[in-house]
Design a protein around this motif. Structure first.
Motif, PDB file in Angstrom:
ATOM      1  N   ALA A 110       0.835  -1.203   0.000  1.00  0.00           N
ATOM      2  CA  ALA A 110       0.000   0.000   0.000  1.00  0.00           C
ATOM      3  C   ALA A 110       0.868   1.251   0.000  1.00  0.00           C
ATOM      4  O   ALA A 110       0.548   2.250  -0.663  1.00  0.00           O
ATOM      5  N   ILE A 111       1.989   1.212   0.726  1.00  0.00           N
ATOM      6  CA  ILE A 111       2.897   2.350   0.771  1.00  0.00           C
ATOM      7  C   ILE A 111       3.618   2.509  -0.567  1.00  0.00           C
ATOM      8  O   ILE A 111       3.781   3.631  -1.069  1.00  0.00           O
ATOM      9  N   VAL A 112       4.028   1.392  -1.152  1.00  0.00           N
ATOM     10  CA  VAL A 112       4.661   1.436  -2.479  1.00  0.00           C
ATOM     11  C   VAL A 112       3.714   2.089  -3.484  1.00  0.00           C
ATOM     12  O   VAL A 112       4.109   2.957  -4.272  1.00  0.00           O
ATOM     13  N   ASP A 113       2.465   1.685  -3.456  1.00  0.00           N
ATOM     14  CA  ASP A 113       1.492   2.219  -4.415  1.00  0.00           C
ATOM     15  C   ASP A 113       1.198   3.705  -4.173  1.00  0.00           C
ATOM     16  O   ASP A 113       0.909   4.452  -5.116  1.00  0.00           O
ATOM     17  N   ALA A 114       1.272   4.132  -2.899  1.00  0.00           N
ATOM     18  CA  ALA A 114       0.980   5.528  -2.562  1.00  0.00           C
ATOM     19  C   ALA A 114       2.172   6.451  -2.781  1.00  0.00           C
ATOM     20  O   ALA A 114       2.005   7.682  -2.789  1.00  0.00           O
ATOM     21  N   ALA A 115       3.362   5.884  -2.946  1.00  0.00           N
ATOM     22  CA  ALA A 115       4.592   6.682  -3.013  1.00  0.00           C
ATOM     23  C   ALA A 115       4.520   7.856  -3.990  1.00  0.00           C
ATOM     24  O   ALA A 115       4.933   8.975  -3.641  1.00  0.00           O
ATOM     25  N   PRO A 116       4.013   7.675  -5.208  1.00  0.00           N
ATOM     26  CA  PRO A 116       3.983   8.809  -6.149  1.00  0.00           C
ATOM     27  C   PRO A 116       3.110   9.979  -5.687  1.00  0.00           C
ATOM     28  O   PRO A 116       3.302  11.106  -6.141  1.00  0.00           O
ATOM     29  N   ARG A 117       2.149   9.702  -4.792  1.00  0.00           N
ATOM     30  CA  ARG A 117       1.230  10.755  -4.337  1.00  0.00           C
ATOM     31  C   ARG A 117       1.712  11.464  -3.076  1.00  0.00           C
ATOM     32  O   ARG A 117       1.195  12.525  -2.722  1.00  0.00           O
ATOM     33  N   LEU A 118       2.683  10.878  -2.388  1.00  0.00           N
ATOM     34  CA  LEU A 118       3.115  11.430  -1.111  1.00  0.00           C
ATOM     35  C   LEU A 118       4.188  12.494  -1.305  1.00  0.00           C
ATOM     36  O   LEU A 118       5.135  12.308  -2.069  1.00  0.00           O
ATOM     37  N   GLU A 119       4.036  13.602  -0.592  1.00  0.00           N
ATOM     38  CA  GLU A 119       4.998  14.698  -0.677  1.00  0.00           C
ATOM     39  C   GLU A 119       6.138  14.550   0.328  1.00  0.00           C
ATOM     40  O   GLU A 119       7.238  15.071   0.099  1.00  0.00           O
TER      41      GLU A 119
ATOM     42  N   LEU B 137       9.782   6.742  -2.757  1.00  0.00           N
ATOM     43  CA  LEU B 137       9.135   7.171  -1.519  1.00  0.00           C
ATOM     44  C   LEU B 137       9.968   8.284  -0.887  1.00  0.00           C
ATOM     45  O   LEU B 137      11.153   8.098  -0.609  1.00  0.00           O
ATOM     46  N   PRO B 138       9.395   9.460  -0.634  1.00  0.00           N
ATOM     47  CA  PRO B 138      10.166  10.605  -0.124  1.00  0.00           C
ATOM     48  C   PRO B 138      10.413  10.510   1.389  1.00  0.00           C
ATOM     49  O   PRO B 138       9.904  11.303   2.177  1.00  0.00           O
ATOM     50  N   VAL B 139      11.247   9.535   1.769  1.00  0.00           N
ATOM     51  CA  VAL B 139      11.469   9.247   3.185  1.00  0.00           C
ATOM     52  C   VAL B 139      12.541  10.144   3.783  1.00  0.00           C
ATOM     53  O   VAL B 139      13.581  10.403   3.163  1.00  0.00           O
ATOM     54  N   HIS B 140      12.284  10.595   5.018  1.00  0.00           N
ATOM     55  CA  HIS B 140      13.252  11.329   5.835  1.00  0.00           C
ATOM     56  C   HIS B 140      13.351  10.590   7.166  1.00  0.00           C
ATOM     57  O   HIS B 140      12.323  10.305   7.792  1.00  0.00           O
ATOM     58  N   VAL B 141      14.555  10.271   7.585  1.00  0.00           N
ATOM     59  CA  VAL B 141      14.758   9.518   8.820  1.00  0.00           C
ATOM     60  C   VAL B 141      15.210  10.469   9.920  1.00  0.00           C
ATOM     61  O   VAL B 141      16.157  11.250   9.728  1.00  0.00           O
ATOM     62  N   PHE B 142      14.553  10.387  11.057  1.00  0.00           N
ATOM     63  CA  PHE B 142      14.883  11.244  12.205  1.00  0.00           C
ATOM     64  C   PHE B 142      15.349  10.353  13.356  1.00  0.00           C
ATOM     65  O   PHE B 142      14.565   9.569  13.898  1.00  0.00           O
ATOM     66  N   ARG B 143      16.621  10.459  13.672  1.00  0.00           N
ATOM     67  CA  ARG B 143      17.199   9.663  14.756  1.00  0.00           C
ATOM     68  C   ARG B 143      17.113  10.473  16.055  1.00  0.00           C
ATOM     69  O   ARG B 143      17.867  11.426  16.248  1.00  0.00           O
ATOM     70  N   LEU B 144      16.167  10.081  16.886  1.00  0.00           N
ATOM     71  CA  LEU B 144      15.860  10.836  18.093  1.00  0.00           C
ATOM     72  C   LEU B 144      16.711  10.369  19.260  1.00  0.00           C
ATOM     73  O   LEU B 144      16.890   9.168  19.482  1.00  0.00           O
ATOM     74  N   ALA B 145      17.218  11.346  20.026  1.00  0.00           N
ATOM     75  CA  ALA B 145      17.882  11.046  21.296  1.00  0.00           C
ATOM     76  C   ALA B 145      16.801  10.810  22.352  1.00  0.00           C
ATOM     77  O   ALA B 145      15.607  10.759  22.042  1.00  0.00           O
ATOM     78  N   GLY B 146      17.196  10.669  23.617  1.00  0.00           N
ATOM     79  CA  GLY B 146      16.238  10.415  24.688  1.00  0.00           C
ATOM     80  C   GLY B 146      15.190  11.514  24.767  1.00  0.00           C
ATOM     81  O   GLY B 146      15.525  12.698  24.873  1.00  0.00           O
ATOM     82  N   ILE B 147      13.918  11.143  24.713  1.00  0.00           N
ATOM     83  CA  ILE B 147      12.826  12.115  24.617  1.00  0.00           C
ATOM     84  C   ILE B 147      12.281  12.452  26.003  1.00  0.00           C
ATOM     85  O   ILE B 147      12.048  11.563  26.819  1.00  0.00           O
ATOM     86  N   TYR B 148      12.078  13.735  26.234  1.00  0.00           N
ATOM     87  CA  TYR B 148      11.400  14.159  27.449  1.00  0.00           C
ATOM     88  C   TYR B 148      10.536  15.374  27.143  1.00  0.00           C
ATOM     89  O   TYR B 148      10.585  15.940  26.053  1.00  0.00           O
TER      90      TYR B 148
ATOM     91  N   HIS C 188      10.712  21.874   4.046  1.00  0.00           N
ATOM     92  CA  HIS C 188      11.907  21.821   3.185  1.00  0.00           C
ATOM     93  C   HIS C 188      12.304  20.359   2.963  1.00  0.00           C
ATOM     94  O   HIS C 188      13.338  19.887   3.445  1.00  0.00           O
ATOM     95  N   PRO C 189      11.492  19.619   2.222  1.00  0.00           N
ATOM     96  CA  PRO C 189      11.754  18.189   2.050  1.00  0.00           C
ATOM     97  C   PRO C 189      13.047  17.908   1.291  1.00  0.00           C
ATOM     98  O   PRO C 189      13.418  18.641   0.375  1.00  0.00           O
ATOM     99  N   ASN C 190      13.707  16.848   1.703  1.00  0.00           N
ATOM    100  CA  ASN C 190      14.941  16.401   1.052  1.00  0.00           C
ATOM    101  C   ASN C 190      14.971  14.879   1.162  1.00  0.00           C
ATOM    102  O   ASN C 190      15.645  14.323   2.030  1.00  0.00           O
ATOM    103  N   PRO C 191      14.220  14.177   0.318  1.00  0.00           N
ATOM    104  CA  PRO C 191      14.058  12.730   0.448  1.00  0.00           C
ATOM    105  C   PRO C 191      15.380  11.978   0.549  1.00  0.00           C
ATOM    106  O   PRO C 191      16.349  12.296  -0.159  1.00  0.00           O
TER     107      PRO C 191
END
Length: 284
Positions: free
Chosen positions: A85-94, A142-153, A196-199
């Motif tokens: 479903a994600i593969v098929d939606a990829a062209p539509r996702l910003e 797929l315009p993926v951006h990965v966010f590596r989060l430190a300890g959240i508070y 400011h997307p940067n896939p």
């Protein structure tokens, strides 16, 4: 065109992002396994969606996708049930955001890491994260951006609650350094990336002040006018296996990329500034 964010696993960080987007006219749909959360979501202007659901239907009309679901022993739960479903939606996702962890870098004995550092996780949990990141990044188009989060508070999640409950520990382990991040800064990083997307880009999300965990407990106790809990050697500390596993990594995480590329100015660049503000907000 209307902006519609589908938030898979709409938790602590995602809800903070929604608080920024909903007043700006966004439609935010948040999934949860717990129907009792529906009322709280709706009060925040978020349309609740019970998970599991048909992801193909859920993605109709969606322009932006955020996933906060962590991998388990079988891999990424979203990919497991909805990859096609994600593969098929990829062209539509910003824009697509995947919330990961700085645990993917493993142990650096207190040294610095940045987004170009190799991933070498010391825990099974970290190894699963590396594989999950790759699953998302490998979907063509797929315009993926990965966010590596430190300890959240943030509000309701941090040292104050533990100190008040009497369960905080001042665990001492030689050369143990953690980076951390306030939930409001996570949200502003995500919003900046959406603008400011940067896939394919990976971003560390943390503050400017990596520090030993016992220092944070001591400062929080001082603010509360309490005696800090006694120092406990790591080997003798009463911790769950999950909590203990966090101490297998010691590193300082650089955050230059969110500033240089996304123009982010951290609201809480240090844990002291964050704890000061959290306590002040409680007392208002």
């Amino acid at each position: 065109m209307d902006k519609v964010l589908l938030s898979l696993g709409h938790g602590f960080s995602a809800r903070e992002l929604a608080r920024r987007l909903v007043p700006k006219g966004w439609t935010v749909i948040g999934t949860t396994r717990k129907p009792e959360k529906f009322e709280a979501f709706e009060a925040e202007g978020v349309k609740p969606l019970l998970w599991p659901c048909d992801l193909r239907d859920a993605l109709k009309g969606v322009t932006h996708l955020l996933t906060s679901a962590g991998p388990d022993e079988e891999g990424d739960p979203i990919m497991r049930v909805g990859r096609q479903a994600i593969v098929d939606a990829a062209p539509r996702l910003e824009w697509v955001g995947y919330l990961s962890t700085t645990g993917v870098y493993g142990d650096h004995d207190g040294g610095w890491v940045d987004e170009e550092s190799p991933t070498d996780p010391a825990t099974v949990r970290g190894q699963r994260r590396v594989m999950a990141e790759r699953e998302w990044l490998d979907i063509e188009g797929l315009p993926v951006h990965v966010f590596r989060l430190a300890g959240i508070y943030g509000p309701g999640r941090g040292p104050f609650a533990k100190l008040r409950k009497g369960v905080a520990q001042r665990v001492i382990k030689k050369n143990q350094i953690f980076s951390r991040t306030h939930v409001e800064d996570i949200a502003q990083v995500l919003e900046a990336s959406i603008m400011h997307p940067n896939p394919g880009r990976i971003y560390n999300v943390c503050d400017d002040d990596p520090a030993p965990p016992q220092d944070v407990i001591e400062y929080a106790a001082k603010l509360l006018g309490m005696e800090p809990p006694p120092a406990v050697p790591f080997e003798e500390a009463n911790m769950s296996p999950m909590a203990r596993s966090f101490y297998s990594d010691s590193k300082r995480v650089r955050n230059d990329r969110i500033k240089d590329e996304l123009g982010v100015v951290l609201k809480y660049p240090t844990y002291t500034s964050a704890l000061d503000a959290m306590l002040e907000a409680e007392q208002e």
